[in-house]
Write an enzyme that holds these catalytic residues in place. Structure first.
Site, short mmCIF file in Angstrom:
data_model
loop_
_atom_site.label_atom_id
_atom_site.label_comp_id
_atom_site.label_asym_id
_atom_site.label_seq_id
_atom_site.Cartn_x
_atom_site.Cartn_y
_atom_site.Cartn_z
N LYS A 45 -9.67 -15.77 -1.18
CA LYS A 45 -9.63 -16.15 -2.59
C LYS A 45 -9.03 -17.54 -2.80
O LYS A 45 -9.41 -18.24 -3.73
CB LYS A 45 -8.86 -15.11 -3.41
CG LYS A 45 -9.59 -13.77 -3.50
CD LYS A 45 -8.81 -12.79 -4.36
CE LYS A 45 -9.47 -11.42 -4.34
NZ LYS A 45 -8.77 -10.45 -5.19
N ASP A 80 -10.02 -10.40 -11.79
CA ASP A 80 -9.13 -9.28 -11.44
C ASP A 80 -8.27 -8.84 -12.63
O ASP A 80 -8.13 -7.65 -12.92
CB ASP A 80 -8.20 -9.66 -10.28
CG ASP A 80 -8.92 -9.62 -8.93
OD1 ASP A 80 -9.97 -8.96 -8.83
OD2 ASP A 80 -8.43 -10.25 -7.98
N GLY A 114 2.40 -11.09 -4.76
CA GLY A 114 1.36 -11.75 -3.96
C GLY A 114 0.21 -12.23 -4.84
O GLY A 114 0.37 -12.40 -6.06
N GLY A 115 -0.94 -12.42 -4.21
CA GLY A 115 -2.11 -12.97 -4.91
C GLY A 115 -2.55 -12.10 -6.08
O GLY A 115 -2.91 -12.61 -7.15
N ASN A 158 9.99 -7.77 -6.42
CA ASN A 158 9.31 -7.90 -5.13
C ASN A 158 10.29 -7.71 -3.98
O ASN A 158 11.47 -8.01 -4.11
CB ASN A 158 8.66 -9.29 -5.03
CG ASN A 158 7.72 -9.40 -3.85
OD1 ASN A 158 6.92 -8.50 -3.61
ND2 ASN A 158 7.83 -10.48 -3.07
N ARG A 159 9.76 -7.21 -2.84
CA ARG A 159 10.57 -7.02 -1.63
C ARG A 159 11.27 -8.33 -1.25
O ARG A 159 12.43 -8.35 -0.87
CB ARG A 159 9.65 -6.54 -0.50
CG ARG A 159 10.31 -6.28 0.81
CD ARG A 159 9.33 -5.71 1.80
NE ARG A 159 8.22 -6.63 2.08
CZ ARG A 159 7.22 -6.37 2.88
NH1 ARG A 159 7.16 -5.21 3.50
NH2 ARG A 159 6.27 -7.25 3.09
N THR A 160 10.54 -9.44 -1.33
CA THR A 160 11.14 -10.76 -1.10
C THR A 160 11.44 -11.36 -2.48
O THR A 160 10.54 -11.87 -3.15
CB THR A 160 10.16 -11.67 -0.33
OG1 THR A 160 9.67 -10.96 0.81
CG2 THR A 160 10.80 -12.98 0.10
P1 NDP Z 1 -0.74 -10.03 -0.80
O1 NDP Z 1 -0.77 -9.89 0.68
O2 NDP Z 1 -0.97 -11.35 -1.43
O3 NDP Z 1 0.72 -9.53 -1.34
C1 NDP Z 1 1.25 -8.33 -0.86
C2 NDP Z 1 2.47 -7.96 -1.72
O4 NDP Z 1 2.87 -6.63 -1.35
C3 NDP Z 1 3.68 -8.86 -1.50
O5 NDP Z 1 4.38 -8.96 -2.73
C4 NDP Z 1 4.50 -8.06 -0.46
O6 NDP Z 1 5.89 -8.32 -0.55
C5 NDP Z 1 4.25 -6.66 -0.94
N1 NDP Z 1 4.41 -5.64 0.11
C6 NDP Z 1 3.63 -5.44 1.20
N2 NDP Z 1 4.08 -4.36 1.89
C7 NDP Z 1 5.16 -3.88 1.22
C8 NDP Z 1 6.04 -2.79 1.42
N3 NDP Z 1 5.93 -1.98 2.48
N4 NDP Z 1 7.03 -2.58 0.51
C9 NDP Z 1 7.16 -3.39 -0.56
N5 NDP Z 1 6.36 -4.45 -0.81
C10 NDP Z 1 5.36 -4.69 0.08
O7 NDP Z 1 -1.75 -8.91 -1.34
P2 NDP Z 1 -2.54 -8.94 -2.73
O8 NDP Z 1 -1.58 -9.34 -3.78
O9 NDP Z 1 -3.79 -9.70 -2.58
O10 NDP Z 1 -2.98 -7.40 -2.91
C11 NDP Z 1 -2.04 -6.41 -3.32
C12 NDP Z 1 -2.75 -5.08 -3.53
O11 NDP Z 1 -3.67 -5.15 -4.61
C13 NDP Z 1 -3.57 -4.61 -2.32
O12 NDP Z 1 -3.34 -3.22 -2.19
C14 NDP Z 1 -5.01 -4.86 -2.74
O13 NDP Z 1 -5.91 -3.97 -2.11
C15 NDP Z 1 -4.91 -4.58 -4.24
N6 NDP Z 1 -5.98 -5.19 -5.04
C16 NDP Z 1 -6.82 -4.36 -5.76
C17 NDP Z 1 -7.82 -4.88 -6.56
C18 NDP Z 1 -8.72 -3.95 -7.33
O14 NDP Z 1 -9.76 -4.40 -7.85
N7 NDP Z 1 -8.36 -2.68 -7.47
C19 NDP Z 1 -8.03 -6.33 -6.68
C20 NDP Z 1 -7.07 -7.13 -5.93
C21 NDP Z 1 -6.10 -6.56 -5.14
P3 NDP Z 1 6.55 -9.56 0.23
O15 NDP Z 1 6.34 -10.76 -0.64
O16 NDP Z 1 7.97 -9.18 0.36
O17 NDP Z 1 5.83 -9.67 1.56
#
Ligand code: NDP
Length: 249
Positions: free
Chosen positions: A47, A84, A110-111, A132-134
């Site tokens: 993206k 989205d 995240g994104g 957020n975790r971070t």
């Molecule tokens: P990114 O990789 O950009 O971000 C992931 C986020 O999840 C970060 O904030 C990360 O925290 C956090 N994270 C990951 N693992 C854990 C954990 N075990 N505990 C706590 N926090 C955690 O992913 P995206 O933002 O792109 O996607 C996020 C979700 O949204 C995904 O599940 C994706 O499938 C879903 N999605 C669904 C859509 C739909 O149409 N239904 C459209 C777009 C996304 P940290 O910063 O600390 O690493």
């Protein structure tokens, strides 16, 4: 899904999937554009590449810093949009939880979070808190969007109308470290991830007594319908298509 939208609209489209190599996004798109591509959806992890690849950006793509929809304009340029967030808002409204005047907690920075915050804010919520975790990433998003950031443990005793899990934790069967009293007292627990029997997060929320839970299948279908509208100028009956997909899972 898009072919079903076309069928319902009495149109004919061809919609295929292409797997791009991690370092080959622009090459694949240049090739497809040369073959007459009119539009495309872009998904993880491309993206941001798409954001830089297009000639023009919509306001919401600019806000999101990411593009999930490519549209070829009449003058042959590529416009990048992000559907989205409007997809999520449409699904929240379908569930009876229009974000207007509501208190929302968004987990993750995240994104996906970046993509949904603008359209939720456009709807006029009472407040949005991001955790957020971070924590630094939540603070930075809170700065950009003018909302509150909090750490998970600071949320004890807080109550929200809607909690949105925009972390990817459910994809690996994990839960964000949200205090259980928060999820027990929320009106709706929504996970952007989706699965055949909900997600780790929606199942946990229900087990804690949260009265309504939903996964992100509705958002997926609604964002797809918005992309279809951008390409074809026709709004598909996405709730009908969602119903058909729900019946099959
Ligand atoms: P990114 O990789 O950009 O971000 C992931 C986020 O999840 C970060 O904030 C990360 O925290 C956090 N994270 C990951 N693992 C854990 C954990 N075990 N505990 C706590 N926090 C955690 O992913 P995206 O933002 O792109 O996607 C996020 C979700 O949204 C995904 O599940 C994706 O499938 C879903 N999605 C669904 C859509 C739909 O149409 N239904 C459209 C777009 C996304 P940290 O910063 O600390 O690493």
């Amino acid at each position: 899904m898009h072919e079903r939208f076309a069928q319902l609209a009495g149109e004919h489209i061809s919609y295929d999937r292409t797997l791009a190599p991690l370092d080959g996004f622009s090459e694949i798109l240049a090739k497809l554009a040369g073959e007459g591509l009119k539009g495309a959806n872009v998904t993880v992890p491309f993206k941001e590449d798409a954001f830089h690849w297009v000639h023009e950006l919509s306001h919401r793509a600019h806000q999101a810093g990411a593009v999930n929809t490519l549209i070829k304009t009449a003058d042959g340029h590529w416009l990048g949009d992000n559907t989205d967030g409007v997809g999520l808002v449409a699904d929240l409204c379908r569930l009876g939880f229009d974000p207007r005047d509501k208190t929302l907690l968004v987990l993750g920075a995240g994104g996906a979070t970046r993509g949904i915050l603008g359209p939720i804010l456009d709807r006029g919520p009472k407040s949005i808190t991001v955790a957020n975790r971070t924590p630094a990433k939540a603070l930075s998003l809170a700065d950009v969007f003018g909302i509150e950031a909090a750490e998970f443990e600071q949320l004890h005793g807080r109550r929200f109308d809607i909690v949105i899990n925009a972390t990817s934790a459910s994809l690996s069967g994990q839960l964000p470290a949200l205090p259980s009293d928060v999820i027990a007292s929320t009106g709706l627990a929504y996970d952007l991830a989706y699965g055949p029997r909900g997600t780790t997060f929606t199942r946990w929320a229900a087990s804690q007594g949260c009265p309504k839970t939903a996964d992100g299948l509705g958002m997926l279908v609604a964002q797809g319908a918005e992309s279809y509208y951008l390409w074809r100028g026709v709004r598909p009956d996405w709730q009908k298509v969602l119903g058909e997909m729900e019946a099959q899972r």
